[in-house]
Design a protein around this motif. Structure first.
Motif, short mmCIF file in Angstrom:
data_model
loop_
_atom_site.label_atom_id
_atom_site.label_comp_id
_atom_site.label_asym_id
_atom_site.label_seq_id
_atom_site.Cartn_x
_atom_site.Cartn_y
_atom_site.Cartn_z
N SER A 1 -14.50 66.77 -95.71
CA SER A 1 -13.85 66.74 -94.41
C SER A 1 -14.87 66.86 -93.28
O SER A 1 -14.75 66.19 -92.24
CB SER A 1 -12.81 67.85 -94.31
OG SER A 1 -11.83 67.72 -95.30
N PHE B 1 -7.24 59.31 -92.98
CA PHE B 1 -6.57 60.60 -92.82
C PHE B 1 -5.05 60.42 -92.71
O PHE B 1 -4.28 61.15 -93.34
CB PHE B 1 -7.09 61.32 -91.57
CG PHE B 1 -8.48 61.87 -91.72
CD1 PHE B 1 -9.06 62.04 -92.96
CD2 PHE B 1 -9.22 62.23 -90.60
CE1 PHE B 1 -10.35 62.54 -93.09
CE2 PHE B 1 -10.49 62.74 -90.72
CZ PHE B 1 -11.06 62.90 -91.97
N PRO C 1 -7.30 65.50 -95.18
CA PRO C 1 -6.90 65.39 -93.76
C PRO C 1 -6.50 66.70 -93.13
O PRO C 1 -6.53 66.84 -91.89
CB PRO C 1 -5.72 64.41 -93.79
CG PRO C 1 -5.17 64.53 -95.17
CD PRO C 1 -6.35 64.78 -96.06
N ARG D 1 -8.78 66.37 -89.86
CA ARG D 1 -8.18 66.03 -88.58
C ARG D 1 -8.44 67.08 -87.50
O ARG D 1 -8.86 66.73 -86.39
CB ARG D 1 -6.68 65.79 -88.75
CG ARG D 1 -6.38 64.49 -89.48
CD ARG D 1 -4.90 64.23 -89.62
NE ARG D 1 -4.24 64.10 -88.31
CZ ARG D 1 -3.05 63.57 -88.16
NH1 ARG D 1 -2.36 63.12 -89.20
NH2 ARG D 1 -2.50 63.47 -86.97
#
Length: 364
Positions: free
Chosen positions: A163, A185, A234, A238
């Motif tokens: 990530s 994502f 994600p 994110r």
């Protein structure tokens, strides 16, 4: 000294302030030092961290428990075995029999019922009883906890690393890389975690993973590790991408660019340290979610595969005899609850400690 009308005031020097404080030295504190001070004062978070560390250490000692206490393996069935309690031989699984009572009716004793907890009466074996195959529940509880914790920690570490890399590439370069990674994502985010994990775990548990130089056997623990690491990308990527987007145009990035710093140096020496606090908090919380996901997948048959024990597989094995032998499911359930709550409470405390807007008391 400055004068305003009838009032005058002076700006005290550091030495004068130190003298007023009893001679103590006045020095600045880094954000990490302030965060450490906040965390040390959060006794509840530290207590739950200690609970998690104790659980981890106990599970890591599973081989010693197996060889020196229970003298039983976690995977070997012992349905026809016996134990000796107070000089009496007791079968691990009860044997069915029928007897005639005084009224002429037949009393039936069902067979295959495992013995209950012995609490040390049998010399350490079957301390928490046996399961339907005659395996020691205590030994399987520790080995299953070791597998569950290893999968949770390993998958969370892999998720965090992937990530971070993807978020840095997307937010720093923008354009096509940002669009591709953001859609990646969104694609994973669109599926519920447990459903995507079941689909991937079921497929890989049957055929394994054989692509290029990577070859993973169907029953390997690397399959649930990879599946859980993939589905949680994600959930860390994110929020990190959003933070990096806010930092990309800050003055320190422009200064590093003006000094001739390359893209890798800016990403990993300028941007990454500024999101390190968020990474630590997200990692702590994602470990708890990864453990819960592993338990759910193993319970449904898409995670850890037999003969490897897991807290999830133990709950699944005990659900059919929940009325007669509730400890088979309650013990792993209690361990899961303790582990997840301890991680969540410590994660909340760590988040509060790393929050720069939190109030700091200077007194020691």
């Amino acid at each position: 000294m400055a004068t305003t009308g009838q009032e005058e005031f002076t700006l005290d020097t550091a030495s004068e302030l130190a003298a007023e404080e009893g001679g103590s030295k006045i020095e600045g504190k880094s954000p990490w030092a302030l965060a450490g001070r906040r965390l040390r004062r959060n006794y509840i978070a530290l207590a739950f961290l200690g609970v998690f560390i104790l659980t981890l250490l106990v599970c890591l000692l599973a081989p010693l428990y197996s060889s020196h206490v229970s003298h039983l393996n976690s995977d070997t069935p012992n349905a026809g075995g016996h134990i000796t309690v107070n000089g009496q031989r007791i079968p691990i699984l009860s044997k069915g029999q029928s007897t005639f009572n005084e009224n002429g009716t037949v009393d039936l004793t069902p067979g295959g019922i495992p013995i209950g907890p012995q609490w040390g009466a049998s010399g350490g074996a079957y301390f928490f009883g046996a399961d339907g195959l005659g395996r020691d529940v205590g030994t399987r509880l520790l080995f299953g906890g070791r597998n569950s914790l290893m999968i949770g920690l390993s998958s969370a570490a892999i998720t965090t690393i992937l990530s971070i890399v993807l978020a840095l590439l997307a937010a720093y370069f923008g354009g096509a890389p940002d669009w591709i990674i953001s859609r990646f994502f969104d694609l994973i985010w669109a599926f519920p975690v447990i459903l995507l994990g079941i689909a991937l775990g079921t497929a890989l548990s049957i055929n394994g993973f054989n692509h290029g130089p990577i070859h993973i056997a169907p029953g390997s623990l690397w399959i649930p590790i990879g599946v859980i690491a993939f589905v949680f990308i994600p959930y860390i990527g994110r929020p990190l991408r959003g933070q990096i987007l806010a930092l990309r145009n800050r003055e320190f990035v422009e200064a590093a660019t003006a000094q001739g710093a390359g893209s890798l140096r800016i990403m990993f020496t300028e941007l990454l340290p500024n999101i390190a606090s968020s990474v630590l908090v997200l990692f702590t919380l994602i470990v708890a979610n990864a453990i819960l996901t592993e338990v759910g997948l193993s319970f449904l048959g898409a995670g850890v595969q037999p003969p490897h024990p897991s807290w999830g597989t133990m709950i699944a094995d005990g659900q059919d005899v929940l009325a007669s032998d509730p400890w088979l499911s309650l013990l792993p359930g209690i361990m899961i609850t303790i582990t997840v709550i301890s991680l969540n409470v410590f994660g909340d405390g760590l988040r509060d400690a790393l929050d720069p807007r939190a109030k700091v008391r200077i007194e020691h």
